[in-house]
Motif scaffolding. Structure first.
Motif, mmCIF file in Angstrom:
data_model
loop_
_atom_site.group_PDB
_atom_site.id
_atom_site.type_symbol
_atom_site.label_atom_id
_atom_site.label_comp_id
_atom_site.label_asym_id
_atom_site.label_seq_id
_atom_site.Cartn_x
_atom_site.Cartn_y
_atom_site.Cartn_z
ATOM 1 N N ALA A 12 0.814 -1.216 0.000
ATOM 2 C CA ALA A 12 0.000 0.000 0.000
ATOM 3 C C ALA A 12 0.847 1.266 0.000
ATOM 4 O O ALA A 12 0.401 2.327 -0.435
ATOM 5 N N LYS A 13 2.080 1.155 0.479
ATOM 6 C CA LYS A 13 2.993 2.303 0.491
ATOM 7 C C LYS A 13 3.742 2.460 -0.822
ATOM 8 O O LYS A 13 4.557 3.369 -0.991
ATOM 9 N N GLY A 14 3.498 1.560 -1.776
ATOM 10 C CA GLY A 14 4.137 1.664 -3.072
ATOM 11 C C GLY A 14 5.452 0.922 -3.190
ATOM 12 O O GLY A 14 6.187 1.105 -4.158
ATOM 13 N N LEU A 15 5.767 0.058 -2.224
ATOM 14 C CA LEU A 15 7.028 -0.686 -2.277
ATOM 15 C C LEU A 15 6.897 -1.870 -3.231
ATOM 16 O O LEU A 15 5.833 -2.489 -3.329
ATOM 17 N N ASN A 16 7.996 -2.182 -3.933
ATOM 18 C CA ASN A 16 7.990 -3.356 -4.806
ATOM 19 C C ASN A 16 8.457 -4.579 -4.012
ATOM 20 O O ASN A 16 8.800 -4.482 -2.834
ATOM 21 N N ASN A 17 8.460 -5.734 -4.662
ATOM 22 C CA ASN A 17 8.800 -6.977 -3.959
ATOM 23 C C ASN A 17 10.187 -6.933 -3.337
ATOM 24 O O ASN A 17 10.396 -7.405 -2.215
ATOM 25 N N ARG A 18 11.156 -6.389 -4.075
ATOM 26 C CA ARG A 18 12.531 -6.343 -3.567
ATOM 27 C C ARG A 18 12.616 -5.472 -2.318
ATOM 28 O O ARG A 18 13.266 -5.840 -1.332
ATOM 29 N N GLU A 19 11.941 -4.314 -2.350
ATOM 30 C CA GLU A 19 11.968 -3.410 -1.204
ATOM 31 C C GLU A 19 11.258 -4.031 0.005
ATOM 32 O O GLU A 19 11.710 -3.876 1.144
ATOM 33 N N ILE A 20 10.151 -4.728 -0.256
ATOM 34 C CA ILE A 20 9.438 -5.389 0.836
ATOM 35 C C ILE A 20 10.311 -6.486 1.448
ATOM 36 O O ILE A 20 10.398 -6.623 2.671
ATOM 37 N N ALA A 21 10.961 -7.268 0.587
ATOM 38 C CA ALA A 21 11.835 -8.343 1.069
ATOM 39 C C ALA A 21 12.944 -7.785 1.954
ATOM 40 O O ALA A 21 13.255 -8.343 3.019
ATOM 41 N N LYS A 22 13.532 -6.677 1.530
ATOM 42 C CA LYS A 22 14.628 -6.071 2.286
ATOM 43 C C LYS A 22 14.136 -5.574 3.645
ATOM 44 O O LYS A 22 14.812 -5.745 4.663
ATOM 45 N N GLN A 23 12.959 -4.959 3.656
ATOM 46 C CA GLN A 23 12.439 -4.391 4.897
ATOM 47 C C GLN A 23 12.031 -5.469 5.891
ATOM 48 O O GLN A 23 12.185 -5.308 7.108
ATOM 49 N N LEU A 24 11.510 -6.600 5.378
ATOM 50 C CA LEU A 24 11.044 -7.655 6.271
ATOM 51 C C LEU A 24 12.086 -8.761 6.485
ATOM 52 O O LEU A 24 11.821 -9.736 7.182
ATOM 53 N N PHE A 25 13.248 -8.606 5.839
ATOM 54 C CA PHE A 25 14.347 -9.585 5.954
ATOM 55 C C PHE A 25 13.905 -10.982 5.497
ATOM 56 O O PHE A 25 14.167 -11.986 6.157
ATOM 57 N N ILE A 26 13.192 -11.009 4.364
ATOM 58 C CA ILE A 26 12.776 -12.276 3.760
ATOM 59 C C ILE A 26 13.142 -12.242 2.276
ATOM 60 O O ILE A 26 13.555 -11.197 1.761
ATOM 61 N N SER A 27 12.998 -13.347 1.584
ATOM 62 C CA SER A 27 13.371 -13.398 0.168
ATOM 63 C C SER A 27 12.255 -12.832 -0.703
ATOM 64 O O SER A 27 11.091 -12.751 -0.301
ATOM 65 N N GLU A 28 12.625 -12.436 -1.946
ATOM 66 C CA GLU A 28 11.624 -11.943 -2.892
ATOM 67 C C GLU A 28 10.593 -13.015 -3.207
ATOM 68 O O GLU A 28 9.400 -12.723 -3.377
ATOM 69 N N ASN A 29 11.045 -14.270 -3.288
ATOM 70 C CA ASN A 29 10.102 -15.354 -3.564
ATOM 71 C C ASN A 29 9.077 -15.498 -2.447
ATOM 72 O O ASN A 29 7.900 -15.777 -2.698
ATOM 73 N N THR A 30 9.532 -15.303 -1.220
ATOM 74 C CA THR A 30 8.613 -15.362 -0.090
ATOM 75 C C THR A 30 7.581 -14.240 -0.176
ATOM 76 O O THR A 30 6.389 -14.445 0.099
ATOM 77 N N VAL A 31 8.036 -13.050 -0.575
ATOM 78 C CA VAL A 31 7.111 -11.920 -0.756
ATOM 79 C C VAL A 31 6.076 -12.264 -1.825
ATOM 80 O O VAL A 31 4.872 -12.052 -1.654
ATOM 81 N N LYS A 32 6.547 -12.813 -2.962
ATOM 82 C CA LYS A 32 5.632 -13.205 -4.036
ATOM 83 C C LYS A 32 4.585 -14.194 -3.537
ATOM 84 O O LYS A 32 3.401 -14.085 -3.868
ATOM 85 N N ASN A 33 5.028 -15.159 -2.730
ATOM 86 C CA ASN A 33 4.096 -16.147 -2.185
ATOM 87 C C ASN A 33 3.057 -15.497 -1.278
ATOM 88 O O ASN A 33 1.876 -15.849 -1.313
ATOM 89 N N HIS A 34 3.513 -14.542 -0.459
ATOM 90 C CA HIS A 34 2.578 -13.847 0.426
ATOM 91 C C HIS A 34 1.540 -13.068 -0.388
ATOM 92 O O HIS A 34 0.345 -13.097 -0.077
ATOM 93 N N VAL A 35 2.012 -12.358 -1.422
ATOM 94 C CA VAL A 35 1.091 -11.576 -2.256
ATOM 95 C C VAL A 35 0.086 -12.503 -2.936
ATOM 96 O O VAL A 35 -1.117 -12.224 -2.988
ATOM 97 N N ARG A 36 0.573 -13.637 -3.435
ATOM 98 C CA ARG A 36 -0.319 -14.602 -4.084
ATOM 99 C C ARG A 36 -1.379 -15.103 -3.095
ATOM 100 O O ARG A 36 -2.563 -15.212 -3.431
#
Length: 225
Positions: free
Chosen positions: A174-198
């Protein structure tokens, strides 16, 4: 090239813009990019909608201001004809009032016309990967619009509970962050972010990240001021 080489399929793109010099320049520059294939171009919204229906592109670069049919109208037609197509609205200003309507109509985001070719190519790859192309400033405007639409008496849909981690991811989307930025902020992988979004989209029975944010604001799932 060896027949055993397994190169990924190129991202199929069409460009719809009534300014011929801009359109031709964009087509030429994108055609030189690896992993991107321009499969057509159109000069107005009618032609663009017809071309999209015929060629089923992965990504459509669509001018928001055009004759015959506006970019907003063309966006709606293209999404109806080719639901899988990702649409990037081309605009001269991020103050365009229609950008909010475009996102509601299914656009994956917007791109300023003075963007560099590197930014355009990256935008194509980002939306083709299923991400939204929304700047933080635009995200704030969209959230404000969504909050105005929110109705206090609206009931929550039972059973669509998100986990705490999914809510964290949704807040950052909602803040406009992309997957890479979200992964960095939450200390998780981009694939994990993709799975969460899915998972978020599946639970909410929605089709895009921005739809998820709109729903979340309406249902007061986000802690917004």
């Amino acid at each position: 090239m060896s027949p055993t080489t397994t190169d990924p399929e190129p991202i199929r793109v069409i460009v719809v813009d009534d300014q011929e010099l801009f359109r031709r320049g964009l087509v030429m520059l994108l055609s030189a990019e690896q992993s991107i294939e321009v499969v057509g171009e159109a000069a107005d919204g009618d032609e663009g909608a017809t071309l999209a229906a015929a060629s089923a592109p992965d990504v459509v670069l669509l001018d928001i201001r055009m004759p015959k049919r506006t970019g907003l109208e063309a966006c709606q037609s293209i999404k109806q004809a080719v639901p899988s197509a990702k649409i990037i609205m081309l605009t001269v200003s991020d103050e365009e009032a229609d950008l909010y309507e475009a996102v509601k109509s299914g656009a994956s985001g917007y791109l300023l016309k003075d963007s560099s070719i590197e930014e355009v190519a990256q935008a194509v790859r980002v939306v083709a990967d299923g991400q939204s192309l929304i700047s933080p400033s635009m995200a704030v405007k969209l959230i404000d619009e969504f909050k105005q639409m929110s109705r206090p008496e609206r009931n929550h849909v039972p059973g669509l509970r998100l986990t705490e981690r999914e809510l964290e991811v949704l807040r950052l989307v909602a803040k406009g962050l992309n997957n890479r930025e979200i992964a960095k902020q939450l200390f998780i992988s981009e694939n994990t972010v993709k799975n969460h979004v899915r998972n978020i989209l599946e639970k909410l029975q929605l089709h895009s990240r921005m739809e998820a944010v709109m729903y979340a604001v309406k249902e007061k799932l986000l802690d917004l001021p």
